[in-house]
Design a protein around this motif. Structure first.
Motif, short mmCIF file in Angstrom:
data_model
loop_
_atom_site.label_atom_id
_atom_site.label_comp_id
_atom_site.label_asym_id
_atom_site.label_seq_id
_atom_site.Cartn_x
_atom_site.Cartn_y
_atom_site.Cartn_z
N CYS A 19 3.54 8.92 -3.43
CA CYS A 19 3.66 10.17 -2.67
C CYS A 19 3.05 10.02 -1.28
N LEU A 20 1.94 9.30 -1.17
CA LEU A 20 1.35 9.07 0.15
C LEU A 20 2.30 8.26 1.03
N GLY A 21 2.93 7.24 0.42
CA GLY A 21 3.89 6.44 1.17
C GLY A 21 5.08 7.25 1.65
N LYS A 22 5.58 8.12 0.79
CA LYS A 22 6.72 8.96 1.17
C LYS A 22 6.31 10.02 2.20
N ALA A 23 5.12 10.57 2.07
CA ALA A 23 4.64 11.57 3.03
C ALA A 23 4.54 10.97 4.43
N ARG A 24 4.13 9.71 4.49
CA ARG A 24 4.00 9.02 5.77
C ARG A 24 5.35 8.91 6.48
N LEU A 25 6.42 8.80 5.70
CA LEU A 25 7.76 8.65 6.26
C LEU A 25 8.51 9.97 6.42
N ALA A 26 7.99 11.03 5.82
CA ALA A 26 8.71 12.31 5.79
C ALA A 26 8.49 13.10 7.08
N VAL A 71 -0.79 -2.80 -9.56
CA VAL A 71 0.47 -3.46 -9.93
C VAL A 71 1.64 -2.51 -9.70
N GLY A 72 1.51 -1.29 -10.19
CA GLY A 72 2.59 -0.31 -10.04
C GLY A 72 2.88 0.01 -8.59
N THR A 73 1.83 0.14 -7.78
CA THR A 73 2.03 0.47 -6.37
C THR A 73 2.70 -0.68 -5.63
N VAL A 74 2.33 -1.92 -5.94
CA VAL A 74 3.01 -3.06 -5.33
C VAL A 74 4.48 -3.09 -5.74
N LEU A 75 4.75 -2.85 -7.01
CA LEU A 75 6.15 -2.85 -7.46
C LEU A 75 6.95 -1.72 -6.81
N VAL A 76 6.37 -0.54 -6.70
CA VAL A 76 7.04 0.56 -6.00
C VAL A 76 7.29 0.19 -4.54
N GLY A 77 6.30 -0.44 -3.92
CA GLY A 77 6.47 -0.88 -2.53
C GLY A 77 7.61 -1.87 -2.38
N ILE A 78 7.71 -2.81 -3.30
CA ILE A 78 8.79 -3.79 -3.25
C ILE A 78 10.14 -3.14 -3.50
N LEU A 79 10.21 -2.28 -4.52
CA LEU A 79 11.49 -1.71 -4.92
C LEU A 79 11.98 -0.57 -4.02
N PHE A 81 10.12 0.66 -0.90
CA PHE A 81 9.71 0.66 0.50
C PHE A 81 10.04 -0.65 1.20
N LYS A 82 10.78 -1.51 0.51
CA LYS A 82 11.26 -2.77 1.07
C LYS A 82 10.12 -3.68 1.56
N GLU A 83 9.01 -3.67 0.84
CA GLU A 83 7.92 -4.58 1.16
C GLU A 83 8.27 -5.97 0.66
N PRO A 84 7.66 -7.02 1.23
CA PRO A 84 8.02 -8.38 0.84
C PRO A 84 7.65 -8.69 -0.61
N ALA A 85 8.46 -9.55 -1.22
CA ALA A 85 8.23 -9.98 -2.61
C ALA A 85 8.18 -11.50 -2.63
N ASP A 86 7.25 -12.08 -1.88
CA ASP A 86 7.18 -13.54 -1.82
C ASP A 86 6.46 -14.10 -3.05
#
Length: 108
Positions: A19-26, A71-79, A81-86
């Motif tokens: 929700c914080l990530g989405k609020a930042r973009l909203a 773990v969940g936040t990283v996965l949400v970011g990857i799926l 927010f298009k964060e890198p998945a190296d």
């Protein structure tokens, strides 16, 4: 039962971070709804964590709660927010998951 509450609390931690990530973009009124979701998820997560720690060791419960959230936040970011998945990111997330499972295995 307390482990189930702890897992659910961790999932709500992922919810408040998302929700914080989405609020930042909203923009506009949708910002209000994302922050409302943040407050709701935060409250539920904390209440469930409090309930779980009545029976589980605080150190173990907190480590598992933050681990699930991380773990969940990283996965949400990857799926979402298009964060890198190296390789290294996924490697260390995997070790974190193994650590969470290890804590569960050695807890009484």
């Amino acid at each position: 039962m307390n482990w189930i509450l702890l897992i659910i609390a961790g999932l709500f931690e992922v919810g408040f971070a998302a929700c914080l990530g989405k609020a930042r973009l909203a923009t506009g009124h949708s910002v209000f709804w994302w922050y409302t979701g943040f407050i709701v998820c935060l409250t539920i997560s904390m209440l469930l964590l409090i309930k779980a720690t009545q029976e589980l060791p605080i150190g173990t419960a907190y480590a598992v709660w933050t681990g699930i959230g991380a773990v969940g936040t990283v996965l949400v970011g990857i799926l979402f927010f298009k964060e890198p998945a190296d390789f290294w990111r996924l490697f260390f997330i995997t070790t974190l998951i193994a650590s969470i499972i290890g804590l569960k295995a050695v807890s009484h």
